[in-house]
Scaffold this motif. Structure first.
Motif, mmCIF file in Angstrom:
data_model
loop_
_atom_site.group_PDB
_atom_site.id
_atom_site.type_symbol
_atom_site.label_atom_id
_atom_site.label_comp_id
_atom_site.label_asym_id
_atom_site.label_seq_id
_atom_site.Cartn_x
_atom_site.Cartn_y
_atom_site.Cartn_z
ATOM 1 N N ASN A 59 41.822 4.872 -23.549
ATOM 2 C CA ASN A 59 41.255 3.578 -22.647
ATOM 3 C C ASN A 59 41.980 2.457 -23.529
ATOM 4 O OD1 ASN A 59 39.667 5.355 -21.391
ATOM 5 N ND2 ASN A 59 37.657 4.428 -21.972
ATOM 6 N N ARG A 60 43.034 2.217 -22.983
ATOM 7 C CA ARG A 60 43.867 0.943 -23.296
ATOM 8 C C ARG A 60 44.778 0.486 -22.306
ATOM 9 N NH1 ARG A 60 49.001 2.334 -25.140
ATOM 10 N NH2 ARG A 60 49.741 4.471 -24.964
ATOM 11 N N VAL A 61 45.479 -0.635 -22.674
ATOM 12 C CA VAL A 61 46.592 -1.042 -21.742
ATOM 13 C C VAL A 61 47.893 -1.016 -22.007
ATOM 14 C CG1 VAL A 61 44.795 -3.043 -21.132
ATOM 15 C CG2 VAL A 61 46.478 -3.561 -22.764
ATOM 16 N N ASP A 62 48.749 -1.160 -21.232
ATOM 17 C CA ASP A 62 50.154 -1.110 -21.352
ATOM 18 C C ASP A 62 50.739 -2.527 -21.238
ATOM 19 O OD1 ASP A 62 50.607 1.448 -22.424
ATOM 20 O OD2 ASP A 62 51.303 1.977 -20.540
ATOM 21 N N VAL A 63 51.745 -2.961 -22.150
ATOM 22 C CA VAL A 63 52.409 -4.318 -21.926
ATOM 23 C C VAL A 63 53.521 -3.919 -21.376
ATOM 24 C CG1 VAL A 63 53.245 -6.352 -22.972
ATOM 25 C CG2 VAL A 63 51.108 -5.386 -23.688
ATOM 26 N N ILE A 64 53.927 -4.343 -19.982
ATOM 27 C CA ILE A 64 54.995 -4.162 -19.358
ATOM 28 C C ILE A 64 56.235 -5.041 -19.196
ATOM 29 C CG2 ILE A 64 53.946 -2.601 -17.722
ATOM 30 C CD1 ILE A 64 53.708 -4.534 -15.794
ATOM 31 N N GLY A 88 46.623 7.722 -18.007
ATOM 32 C CA GLY A 88 45.264 8.493 -18.387
ATOM 33 C C GLY A 88 44.251 7.491 -18.487
ATOM 34 N N SER A 89 44.230 6.221 -18.779
ATOM 35 C CA SER A 89 43.008 5.436 -18.940
ATOM 36 C C SER A 89 42.194 5.330 -17.987
ATOM 37 C CB SER A 89 43.607 3.990 -19.676
ATOM 38 O OG SER A 89 42.500 3.066 -19.839
ATOM 39 N N SER A 90 40.817 5.324 -18.393
ATOM 40 C CA SER A 90 39.957 4.710 -17.361
ATOM 41 C C SER A 90 39.667 3.316 -17.484
ATOM 42 C CB SER A 90 38.366 5.336 -17.788
ATOM 43 O OG SER A 90 38.167 4.863 -18.946
ATOM 44 N N ILE A 182 46.079 -5.225 -29.177
ATOM 45 C CA ILE A 182 45.340 -5.409 -28.032
ATOM 46 C C ILE A 182 44.060 -4.226 -28.126
ATOM 47 C CG2 ILE A 182 44.759 -5.912 -25.371
ATOM 48 C CD1 ILE A 182 47.934 -6.531 -25.402
ATOM 49 N N THR A 183 42.976 -4.518 -28.019
ATOM 50 C CA THR A 183 41.736 -3.556 -28.492
ATOM 51 C C THR A 183 40.790 -3.740 -27.551
ATOM 52 O OG1 THR A 183 42.145 -3.804 -30.919
ATOM 53 C CG2 THR A 183 40.144 -2.633 -30.104
ATOM 54 N N SER A 184 40.547 -2.512 -26.686
ATOM 55 C CA SER A 184 39.777 -2.528 -25.820
ATOM 56 C C SER A 184 38.185 -2.216 -26.131
ATOM 57 C CB SER A 184 39.996 -1.495 -24.448
ATOM 58 O OG SER A 184 39.606 -0.252 -25.406
ATOM 59 N N ARG A 185 37.156 -2.267 -25.522
ATOM 60 C CA ARG A 185 35.892 -2.056 -25.962
ATOM 61 C C ARG A 185 35.496 -0.834 -26.542
ATOM 62 N NH1 ARG A 185 31.223 -0.095 -24.174
ATOM 63 N NH2 ARG A 185 32.275 0.270 -22.329
ATOM 64 N N THR A 186 36.224 0.257 -26.009
ATOM 65 C CA THR A 186 35.988 1.521 -26.703
ATOM 66 C C THR A 186 36.789 1.770 -27.686
ATOM 67 O OG1 THR A 186 37.808 2.373 -25.093
ATOM 68 C CG2 THR A 186 35.163 2.382 -24.661
ATOM 69 N N GLY A 187 37.632 0.750 -28.422
ATOM 70 C CA GLY A 187 38.575 1.069 -29.257
ATOM 71 C C GLY A 187 40.179 1.509 -29.061
ATOM 72 N N GLY A 188 40.481 1.555 -27.906
ATOM 73 C CA GLY A 188 41.850 1.731 -27.491
ATOM 74 C C GLY A 188 42.757 0.427 -28.073
ATOM 75 N N THR A 189 43.748 1.075 -28.708
ATOM 76 C CA THR A 189 44.527 -0.225 -29.199
ATOM 77 C C THR A 189 46.187 0.018 -28.824
ATOM 78 O OG1 THR A 189 43.291 -0.256 -31.081
ATOM 79 C CG2 THR A 189 45.393 -1.454 -31.437
#
Length: 211
Positions: A59-64, A88-90, A182-189
């Motif tokens: 659960n994280r983002v990609d910087v394109i 694969g991220s929700s 960049i860190t999401s609420r669930t901890g994906g960085t």
């Protein structure tokens, strides 16, 4: 061998023996119940821990792509990143996502300027504590939440506001490097390392430059 003198004789179990037998059965039943409950608790805990671990990875983002905006002092006054969901991220809620900013002179944790469904104007707050979020594509109108592979948002960081505590009081100078987490609420960085262009001479304030 024992010799039976009277075949009509029968052995009888005393009440004490019966009580002991019943007590043993009850103890075994209680012990089995405790073991089952403990096993169920451990299984639930393991499943929760496993799901949290998966979320931290996926659960994280990609910087394109990234670009900077030239400031008034031949520096980079703003950094803009285009982000999407990682493979694969929700869903990732940018309203609860934070960005750790680390340069040679400053460190700051940034939060979303507009934690709502309203699109910001693309500028950060000017204090160096927030980032701005703007829409590139959003299929279902759920601005602020990346929930589709086709969603694209722009994240803008006001580097000139963050770097006001530096000696120059300007944005990022040529050749300087900044690290973003960049860190999401669930901890994906997602980690991004950007180096400012070596040459900004001839660029006008407000012009974009590739980073």
């Amino acid at each position: 061998m024992f010799e039976i003198f009277n075949k009509d004789e029968r052995g009888q179990v005393g009440i004490g023996t019966l009580i002991v037998f019943i007590a043993m059965v009850l103890v075994a039943a209680i012990a089995a119940g405790v073991l089952v409950n403990t096993a169920g608790f451990l299984q639930a805990t393991a499943e929760d821990a496993g799901q949290e671990s998966v979320n931290k990875v996926t659960n994280r983002v990609d910087v394109i792509n990234t670009h900077g905006t030239v400031g008034n002092n031949e520096d980079i006054a703003n950094i803009t990143m285009t982000v999407r969901l990682a493979a694969g991220s929700s869903s990732v809620d940018m309203n609860t996502t934070s960005i750790k900013y680390l340069s040679a002179d400053n460190v700051q944790t940034l939060t979303n300027k507009t934690p709502s469904t309203t699109e910001s104007d693309g500028d950060a707050d000017g204090t160096g504590t927030m980032f701005a979020l703007s829409k590139v594509t959003d299929d279902d109108g759920s601005f602020g939440v990346l929930n589709s592979p086709s969603d694209r948002y722009e994240v803008t960081i006001d580097t000139s506001a963050i770097e006001t505590t530096s000696e120059t009081g300007e944005g990022l100078s040529t050749g300087e490097q900044v690290q973003l987490e960049i860190t999401s609420r669930t901890g994906g960085t997602t980690q991004v390392i950007l180096t400012m262009p070596q040459q900004l001479a001839g660029k006008n304030p407000g012009e974009p430059v590739k980073l």
